[in-house]
Scaffold this active site. Sequence first.
Site, PDB file in Angstrom:
ATOM      1  N   ARG A 232      -3.204   0.494 -15.414  1.00  0.00           N
ATOM      2  CA  ARG A 232      -3.320  -0.772 -14.667  1.00  0.00           C
ATOM      3  C   ARG A 232      -4.573  -0.690 -13.794  1.00  0.00           C
ATOM      4  O   ARG A 232      -4.530  -0.147 -12.694  1.00  0.00           O
ATOM      5  CB  ARG A 232      -2.092  -0.977 -13.782  1.00  0.00           C
ATOM      6  CG  ARG A 232      -0.795  -1.251 -14.543  1.00  0.00           C
ATOM      7  CD  ARG A 232       0.357  -1.362 -13.552  1.00  0.00           C
ATOM      8  NE  ARG A 232       1.524  -1.997 -14.105  1.00  0.00           N
ATOM      9  CZ  ARG A 232       2.601  -1.335 -14.534  1.00  0.00           C
ATOM     10  NH1 ARG A 232       2.638  -0.014 -14.482  1.00  0.00           N
ATOM     11  NH2 ARG A 232       3.639  -1.996 -15.013  1.00  0.00           N
TER      12      ARG A 232
ATOM     13  N   ARG B  57      -6.209  -1.593 -19.252  1.00  0.00           N
ATOM     14  CA  ARG B  57      -5.956  -3.035 -19.220  1.00  0.00           C
ATOM     15  C   ARG B  57      -6.977  -3.684 -18.296  1.00  0.00           C
ATOM     16  O   ARG B  57      -7.245  -3.165 -17.211  1.00  0.00           O
ATOM     17  CB  ARG B  57      -4.544  -3.302 -18.709  1.00  0.00           C
ATOM     18  CG  ARG B  57      -4.205  -4.780 -18.724  1.00  0.00           C
ATOM     19  CD  ARG B  57      -2.766  -5.025 -18.388  1.00  0.00           C
ATOM     20  NE  ARG B  57      -2.481  -4.748 -16.987  1.00  0.00           N
ATOM     21  CZ  ARG B  57      -1.253  -4.811 -16.461  1.00  0.00           C
ATOM     22  NH1 ARG B  57      -0.220  -5.115 -17.241  1.00  0.00           N
ATOM     23  NH2 ARG B  57      -1.056  -4.562 -15.187  1.00  0.00           N
TER      24      ARG B  57
ATOM     25  N   CYS C   6       5.149  -1.568 -22.994  1.00  0.00           N
ATOM     26  CA  CYS C   6       4.695  -0.839 -21.804  1.00  0.00           C
ATOM     27  C   CYS C   6       5.395  -1.316 -20.531  1.00  0.00           C
ATOM     28  O   CYS C   6       5.079  -0.864 -19.445  1.00  0.00           O
ATOM     29  CB  CYS C   6       3.185  -0.944 -21.652  1.00  0.00           C
ATOM     30  SG  CYS C   6       2.599  -2.634 -21.446  1.00  0.00           S
TER      31      CYS C   6
ATOM     32  N   ASN D  90       8.279  -6.632 -18.305  1.00  0.00           N
ATOM     33  CA  ASN D  90       8.543  -7.075 -16.925  1.00  0.00           C
ATOM     34  C   ASN D  90       8.273  -8.567 -16.791  1.00  0.00           C
ATOM     35  O   ASN D  90       9.114  -9.338 -16.337  1.00  0.00           O
ATOM     36  CB  ASN D  90       7.659  -6.316 -15.931  1.00  0.00           C
ATOM     37  CG  ASN D  90       7.749  -4.822 -16.104  1.00  0.00           C
ATOM     38  OD1 ASN D  90       8.748  -4.324 -16.608  1.00  0.00           O
ATOM     39  ND2 ASN D  90       6.723  -4.101 -15.707  1.00  0.00           N
ATOM     40  N   ASP D  91       7.072  -8.959 -17.193  1.00  0.00           N
ATOM     41  CA  ASP D  91       6.743 -10.379 -17.090  1.00  0.00           C
ATOM     42  C   ASP D  91       7.467 -11.204 -18.142  1.00  0.00           C
ATOM     43  O   ASP D  91       7.878 -12.327 -17.872  1.00  0.00           O
ATOM     44  CB  ASP D  91       5.226 -10.581 -17.187  1.00  0.00           C
ATOM     45  CG  ASP D  91       4.563 -10.319 -15.848  1.00  0.00           C
ATOM     46  OD1 ASP D  91       5.084 -10.819 -14.835  1.00  0.00           O
ATOM     47  OD2 ASP D  91       3.554  -9.594 -15.808  1.00  0.00           O
TER      48      ASP D  91
ATOM     49  N   HIS E 298       0.823  -1.215   0.000  1.00  0.00           N
ATOM     50  CA  HIS E 298       0.000   0.000   0.000  1.00  0.00           C
ATOM     51  C   HIS E 298       0.847   1.250   0.000  1.00  0.00           C
ATOM     52  O   HIS E 298       0.595   2.206  -0.718  1.00  0.00           O
ATOM     53  CB  HIS E 298      -0.857   0.056   1.283  1.00  0.00           C
ATOM     54  CG  HIS E 298      -2.083  -0.786   1.195  1.00  0.00           C
ATOM     55  ND1 HIS E 298      -2.607  -1.419   2.274  1.00  0.00           N
ATOM     56  CD2 HIS E 298      -2.874  -1.073   0.157  1.00  0.00           C
ATOM     57  CE1 HIS E 298      -3.679  -2.088   1.907  1.00  0.00           C
ATOM     58  NE2 HIS E 298      -3.854  -1.891   0.627  1.00  0.00           N
TER      59      HIS E 298
END
Length: 762
Positions: A476, A512, A682, A634-635, A369
């Site tokens: 996101r 997305r 992205c 990233n992934d 958070h």
Amino acid sequence: MPSLIHTLQKLVKKVDQAPDIQQALEIIVENLIGALKIDTCSIFINAPNKEEHLVLMANRGLNEGIVGKIRLKIGEGLVGLVAEKAEPIRLDHAYTHKNYVYFEESGEDAFPIFMGIPIISQRKILGVLVLQRAQVAFDSDDEAFMTTLSTQLANAITHARSSGEIASLLTDQSASISCTLNGVAGAPGMKMGQSVVINHDVSLHNVADKRISDPDDINHEVKLFEAAVDQVKQALYDQAERMKQFLPMEECALFTAYAQMLDSGSLIEDTRNRINEGHWAPSAWGETIQEHADVFTSMEDEYLAERANDILDLGRRVLQRMFSTQVGERVYPQKFVLVGEKISATDLASVPLEGLQAIVSEHGSGASHVAILAHALGIPAVMGVTNLPYTQVEGMVVVADGYSGKAYIDPKQQLLDELKLHISEEEQITDSLNELKSKPAITTDGYRVSLYVNSGLMSDHSPSLRSGAEGIGLYRTEIPFQIRESFPSEDEQFRIYRNVLKTFDGKPVVLRTLDVGGDKPLSYFPIKEDNPFLGWRGIRVTLDHPDIFITQVRAMMRANAGLENLHILLPMISGLQELDDALILIHRAKNEVEEELGEPLRIPLIGAMIEVPSSIYQIDEICQLVDFVSIGTNDLTQYLLAVDRNNESVAELFSSLHPSVLRALEQIVQGANRQNTPVSVCGELAGDPMGVMALMGLGIESLSMSTGSLPRAKKVIRSFSLSELSEFISITKNMSDAQDVRSFYIERLDDRGLGGLIRAGK
Ligand code: PEP
Ligand code: MG
């Protein structure tokens, strides 16, 4: 060797139970003397903040008074050699070795048989264990035993380094604990300030219990407790109010949610019961909090563990109130960095944000958070700094690099000057956005690139708009889902999406669909898996829950009515069936909304994320089904290199500039080009100056990145020609590893006088 294993188990248990590191070291040297029938045993520790310095911290068998006095550099003497080589050394005649250094005061000349074992954690030398005998050489069993023990000891030392225990044992060296620590990038940016340490003053674990029996005392304690709860509640509501000027309503809801936890019957009731049973308020509260937090912790779910932290944080606040009526009135330096073991979202709200420069937290990740809020506020955050000596750093200068995830504690003058330079360079680059803002992202030979921003919080939008971005390349949507206590309704989602689509009216906005799972948990939708990154995440979750998917797509389409700038992006596509299924649902949602609005709707452009390696090999077929593809580096990097993107232990292996990743990107671009499908990137690589060079060289014409990365990317684009960037990639994709690729691009940037774009430590 059953007896030695038994000895080891017993020893490890004793070490675990030792109250502090010094006693743990004493236990080891004491017990080893008997267990291995040795004459002397020593433990040298690598002083964490003195560059590579081994200090004798515990000994049995040598002369007294030498502990703390014998110090060696890495490479110096036999002990230094063990550390330098990072491997055990066994000698029968130590004094004949060329590295042998004799310390007269030790009396070690009586023990020529030597065995040194390095203590290592994550390739770092934490220290050296030394055993010596007058007779009987050490054998390979002894070495195996000591190596096993050394791995166990490494855990204890790592912990002691992080809590600052070791630094305080070595205080006679100097007051400074100057060090550079690695964590993970939480929120981008680089800033410095004086550190303000949070959360270490009141501990819930060690509140002494005090028994009470007099009814008046019990009443008094209940009143004290209730007053403290009321004060903390009020402070939280005040903080929510204050945060409204910085954050949109939905993020502020977090603070009111904290306050509402204090209305929770069980927290209050359980404490009252404990007081009535005869415990004073602090221990009654401490027990209740611990009990509630334990329920979450024992579930071993990452998100729920985070909830336990929320409860503990709340617990500390009330405890603090009970112990002092006027705590919290702290004087903050003009520019400060919050440093702590577990910085929470409420900590952020209780400090003057005008002066807050950055956050450095021992625990947490980019998904915490506090990192989400820091990002929204434009405050750099470094999370997961496992060696953070937070109890030692109050008032020291701290520099946080939220890009690389590095924290510089009390940097020495030379480093500090360098870091200041980077900070001012970054400020200058940001300032130069003003002149670059209206200029196109165009190469020196006239090729134009479209630059977009990544977003996910409403408060991100105005800087994004001002940055000269051409739209949002990745929104996101999971972030608004994550900061709530339940799934947002369709209307709530409609308002969020409408706001962003309207803000960027006339510019494309790529929303997305929900990408939860993996490291992105939802409190109200727990997913428990052994291997979450290979599990139920992204499109897999939403296809299994068409209710969630259709609600979201309906909200997006309703929000798009009359604006027509919506693009929908589907995450984690690993095969064609997923795309087919998603498209059917999108069309169903469109028909429903059309019917309700009573007017025809245009179906928005639909895109697929290319981030699972399988999609590379079906790129042509994927492109035939969608209007555009967006590469999530990233992934893609995580799955291609088999490196967990959030794990600081393997962070050095995570590089999107790895030649294999570059070749995979090339295949994707070639496939998309064959199908005339627009392709953008992205992932984080799109905002990295070296990444920009590589991606442009591969022919990518559209990049989406965080707002802060935009000026640097534009600068790079405007400094090179496409033909030279294409030439560069034909060299780098054939290099042997990521480091070579980085060095190559750094050199090219340096040649152009753009070395300042490559940040410290990167
Ligand atoms: C990515 O994987 O590169 C990406 C952009 O998505 P996320 O970081 O949200 O997984
Ligand atoms: Mg992704």
